[in-house]
Design a protein around this motif. Structure first.
Motif, PDB file in Angstrom:
ATOM      1  N   ALA A   1      28.290  44.373  10.947  1.00 37.19           N
ATOM      2  CA  ALA A   1      28.194  43.830  12.916  1.00 37.19           C
ATOM      3  C   ALA A   1      27.443  45.124  13.477  1.00 37.19           C
ATOM      4  O   ALA A   1      26.613  44.898  14.493  1.00 37.19           O
ATOM      5  CB  ALA A   1      29.489  44.083  13.149  1.00 37.19           C
ATOM      6  N   ALA A   2      27.457  46.292  12.907  1.00 28.38           N
ATOM      7  CA  ALA A   2      26.446  47.626  13.543  1.00 28.38           C
ATOM      8  C   ALA A   2      24.526  47.021  13.216  1.00 28.38           C
ATOM      9  O   ALA A   2      23.985  47.208  14.121  1.00 28.38           O
ATOM     10  CB  ALA A   2      26.634  49.053  13.457  1.00 28.38           C
ATOM     11  N   THR A   3      24.611  46.541  12.469  1.00 24.71           N
ATOM     12  CA  THR A   3      23.539  46.393  11.576  1.00 24.71           C
ATOM     13  C   THR A   3      23.110  44.648  13.249  1.00 24.71           C
ATOM     14  O   THR A   3      21.306  44.594  13.390  1.00 24.71           O
ATOM     15  CB  THR A   3      22.848  45.730  10.268  1.00 24.71           C
ATOM     16  OG1 THR A   3      23.334  46.748   9.493  1.00 24.71           O
ATOM     17  CG2 THR A   3      21.362  45.306   9.561  1.00 24.71           C
ATOM     18  N   ARG A   4      23.336  43.958  12.570  1.00 26.03           N
ATOM     19  CA  ARG A   4      23.241  42.718  14.097  1.00 26.03           C
ATOM     20  C   ARG A   4      22.529  43.826  15.455  1.00 26.03           C
ATOM     21  O   ARG A   4      22.317  42.825  16.073  1.00 26.03           O
ATOM     22  CB  ARG A   4      24.586  41.937  13.366  1.00 26.03           C
ATOM     23  CG  ARG A   4      24.613  40.804  12.831  1.00 26.03           C
ATOM     24  CD  ARG A   4      25.525  39.657  12.298  1.00 26.03           C
ATOM     25  NE  ARG A   4      26.318  39.870  12.577  1.00 26.03           N
ATOM     26  CZ  ARG A   4      27.756  40.866  12.073  1.00 26.03           C
ATOM     27  NH1 ARG A   4      27.129  40.323  10.854  1.00 26.03           N
ATOM     28  NH2 ARG A   4      28.818  40.765  11.880  1.00 26.03           N
ATOM     29  N   ALA A   5      23.845  43.972  15.818  1.00 27.48           N
ATOM     30  CA  ALA A   5      23.530  44.949  17.070  1.00 27.48           C
ATOM     31  C   ALA A   5      22.340  45.749  17.360  1.00 27.48           C
ATOM     32  O   ALA A   5      22.020  45.248  18.550  1.00 27.48           O
ATOM     33  CB  ALA A   5      24.731  45.997  17.294  1.00 27.48           C
ATOM     34  N   VAL A   6      22.183  46.407  16.660  1.00 28.51           N
ATOM     35  CA  VAL A   6      20.571  47.450  16.368  1.00 28.51           C
ATOM     36  C   VAL A   6      19.794  46.299  16.151  1.00 28.51           C
ATOM     37  O   VAL A   6      18.668  46.470  17.135  1.00 28.51           O
ATOM     38  CB  VAL A   6      20.941  48.104  15.695  1.00 28.51           C
ATOM     39  CG1 VAL A   6      19.161  48.488  15.312  1.00 28.51           C
ATOM     40  CG2 VAL A   6      21.301  49.635  15.857  1.00 28.51           C
ATOM     41  N   LEU A   7      19.486  45.385  15.805  1.00 26.74           N
ATOM     42  CA  LEU A   7      18.908  44.399  15.518  1.00 26.74           C
ATOM     43  C   LEU A   7      18.735  43.584  16.766  1.00 26.74           C
ATOM     44  O   LEU A   7      17.503  43.097  17.136  1.00 26.74           O
ATOM     45  CB  LEU A   7      18.825  42.838  14.337  1.00 26.74           C
ATOM     46  CG  LEU A   7      19.069  43.745  12.854  1.00 26.74           C
ATOM     47  CD1 LEU A   7      19.308  42.587  12.360  1.00 26.74           C
ATOM     48  CD2 LEU A   7      16.961  43.957  12.590  1.00 26.74           C
ATOM     49  N   ALA A   8      19.623  42.549  17.395  1.00 29.86           N
ATOM     50  CA  ALA A   8      19.803  42.172  18.450  1.00 29.86           C
ATOM     51  C   ALA A   8      18.603  43.327  19.748  1.00 29.86           C
ATOM     52  O   ALA A   8      18.483  42.328  19.965  1.00 29.86           O
ATOM     53  CB  ALA A   8      20.808  41.689  18.914  1.00 29.86           C
ATOM     54  N   ALA A   9      19.297  44.180  19.708  1.00 32.48           N
ATOM     55  CA  ALA A   9      18.226  45.271  20.505  1.00 32.48           C
ATOM     56  C   ALA A   9      17.646  45.337  20.618  1.00 32.48           C
ATOM     57  O   ALA A   9      17.214  45.958  21.539  1.00 32.48           O
ATOM     58  CB  ALA A   9      19.927  46.721  20.794  1.00 32.48           C
ATOM     59  N   THR A  10      17.091  46.182  19.782  1.00 32.07           N
ATOM     60  CA  THR A  10      15.825  45.882  19.361  1.00 32.07           C
ATOM     61  C   THR A  10      14.493  44.685  19.173  1.00 32.07           C
ATOM     62  O   THR A  10      13.922  44.990  18.779  1.00 32.07           O
ATOM     63  CB  THR A  10      15.026  46.850  18.115  1.00 32.07           C
ATOM     64  OG1 THR A  10      15.486  46.649  16.822  1.00 32.07           O
ATOM     65  CG2 THR A  10      15.741  48.166  18.127  1.00 32.07           C
ATOM     66  N   ALA A  11      15.168  43.710  19.264  1.00 33.10           N
ATOM     67  CA  ALA A  11      14.678  41.997  19.388  1.00 33.10           C
ATOM     68  C   ALA A  11      13.026  42.924  20.123  1.00 33.10           C
ATOM     69  O   ALA A  11      12.097  41.686  19.777  1.00 33.10           O
ATOM     70  CB  ALA A  11      15.491  41.463  19.918  1.00 33.10           C
ATOM     71  N   ASP A  12      13.150  43.336  21.183  1.00 30.45           N
ATOM     72  CA  ASP A  12      11.551  43.394  22.181  1.00 30.45           C
ATOM     73  C   ASP A  12      11.030  44.564  22.177  1.00 30.45           C
ATOM     74  O   ASP A  12      10.266  44.981  22.776  1.00 30.45           O
ATOM     75  CB  ASP A  12      11.987  42.641  23.352  1.00 30.45           C
ATOM     76  CG  ASP A  12      12.330  41.547  24.105  1.00 30.45           C
ATOM     77  OD1 ASP A  12      12.281  40.641  23.057  1.00 30.45           O
ATOM     78  OD2 ASP A  12      13.816  41.305  24.695  1.00 30.45           O
TER      79      ASP A  12
END
Length: 379
Positions: free
Chosen positions: A66-77
């Motif tokens: 879940a933490a990895t998914r949060a980081v991926l979403a936050a750094t999408a742009d």
């Protein structure tokens, strides 16, 4: 961004240039010893120690998908504000806020400067690799460009040594200072301190003392047509540079004065930029000459220490009725560590005038300007 070898040579080169500039004037200030007492910058490694500890903690948290998914979403742009990333690991958000407060203190900035910590993938393609399932490492962006290896952490929070000259095969997530935000806050702090201590920023001086003159007749400035800094083969994990210049001269009142000029386009060494930027505004100076000291915030600049040191050096200079170079006084005031372990000093230029034109090499041999006179027309 700039090699320590060049920075260690900066003082010697600057002194040589000062000798050449002596034909203009003999300095009339009590020159401080460069290694003598001066307001200290943050202890070496302070910012890095904070971000490194946070990188280790974050690496362990990424064991949770879940933490990895949060980081991926936050750094999408692109890079993300670390304090805004919803990480569910117990206590991690509190640790991040505490780390941000320590970084602000190390850089001499007030709490009102806000969040300076961010997450960035070392190269743009690494986020896509992590999204496809590659397990990322986490590292802190170093503040020293002379490093040969980088310490990263895996999901077990174990150290992994990476070659600073070779892009790793695994994705690397970086914990670092947002130097763009830090620079804006730092220059605001410096301008306030310069004005408070009587070493008035010339931008404010122009607005306050030359409006009538410029409205009637215009004034001369020095325009940067092109600029280039030497290529030092910086490591793969370094981001864009944050460059600014201290433009120093004697104000209309005969006192030393400093203009702070941000150069946000100067992102990389080994690249020629054509900014057409006005660097020196002679409407605010008593003499037809000014000096330039170029600096960089590579994450560790302590703005409070820097401005206090500069003010202390310039306040002892007395106008002798003829121009005297101010570069050496500024260089002497900067803490020694900023020439050796940290990449804050870039280069300096002596005695620019309204007639300056063509290629001007820096005294430290680390870059050049192509400049031309520019007349600012009245409204």
């Amino acid at each position: 961004m700039h090699t320590p070898t060049l920075r260690r040579a900066a003082l010697a080169a600057g002194l040589a240039a000062a000798v050449l500039a002596a034909a203009v004037a003999t300095p009339a200030y009590a020159r401080p010893e460069h290694r003598g007492p001066a307001p200290a910058a943050a202890p070496a490694g302070t910012v890095l120690s904070v971000t490194d500890g946070l990188a280790r903690r974050l690496a362990g948290a990424l064991a949770d998908p879940a933490a990895t998914r949060a980081v991926l979403a936050a750094t999408a742009d692109g890079p993300a504000d670390l304090l805004a990333v919803p990480l569910a690991a117990p206590g991690l958000s509190d640790e991040a806020r505490a780390a941000n407060r320590r970084v602000l203190a190390a850089k001499g900035l007030p709490a009102t400067a806000g969040s300076l910590l961010r997450l960035r993938w070392a190269t743009p393609d690494m986020r896509a690799e992590a999204a496809r399932g590659a397990v990322p490492l986490v590292a802190a962006t170093p503040t020293d460009d002379a490093l040969t290896s980088v310490t990263a952490y895996d999901r077990g929070a174990r150290q992994v040594r990476l070659d600073a000259a070779r892009v790793p095969t695994r994705p690397v997530l970086l914990v670092e200072v947002d130097t763009g935000r830090a620079l804006s806050a730092g220059l605001e702090l410096m301008r306030g301190e310069l004005a408070r201590r009587g070493v008035t920023d010339t931008a404010a001086a122009r607005a306050a003392t030359t409006a009538r003159t410029t409205a009637a007749a215009g004034y001369w400035a020095t325009k940067v047509d092109a600029v280039r800094l030497d290529d030092d083969h910086e490591p793969w994990l370094k981001g864009d540079a944050e460059i600014y210049s201290l433009v120093a001269g004697f104000g209309l009142d005969g006192k030393p004065t400093v203009d702070l000029v941000q150069m946000p386009y100067l992102d990389h060494d080994g690249t020629t930029y054509h900014p057409n930027q006005l660097l020196v505004h002679f409407s605010a100076y008593k003499y037809n000459l000014a000096d330039v000291v170029m600096m960089e915030d590579d994450g560790d600049t302590n703005y409070k220490a820097l401005v206090q040191a500069i003010v202390g050096a310039l306040l002892v200079i007395v106008d002798g009725g003829v121009y005297q170079p101010l570069v050496s006084a500024i260089l002497d005031a900067i803490p020694t560590s900023w020439y050796t372990d940290d990449p804050d000093y870039v280069d300096s230029w002596y005695t620019l005038s309204t007639a300056s034109s063509g290629r001007l090499n820096g005294a430290a041999g680390n870059g050049w300007f192509d400049v031309s006179p520019y007349f600012v027309q009245p409204l």
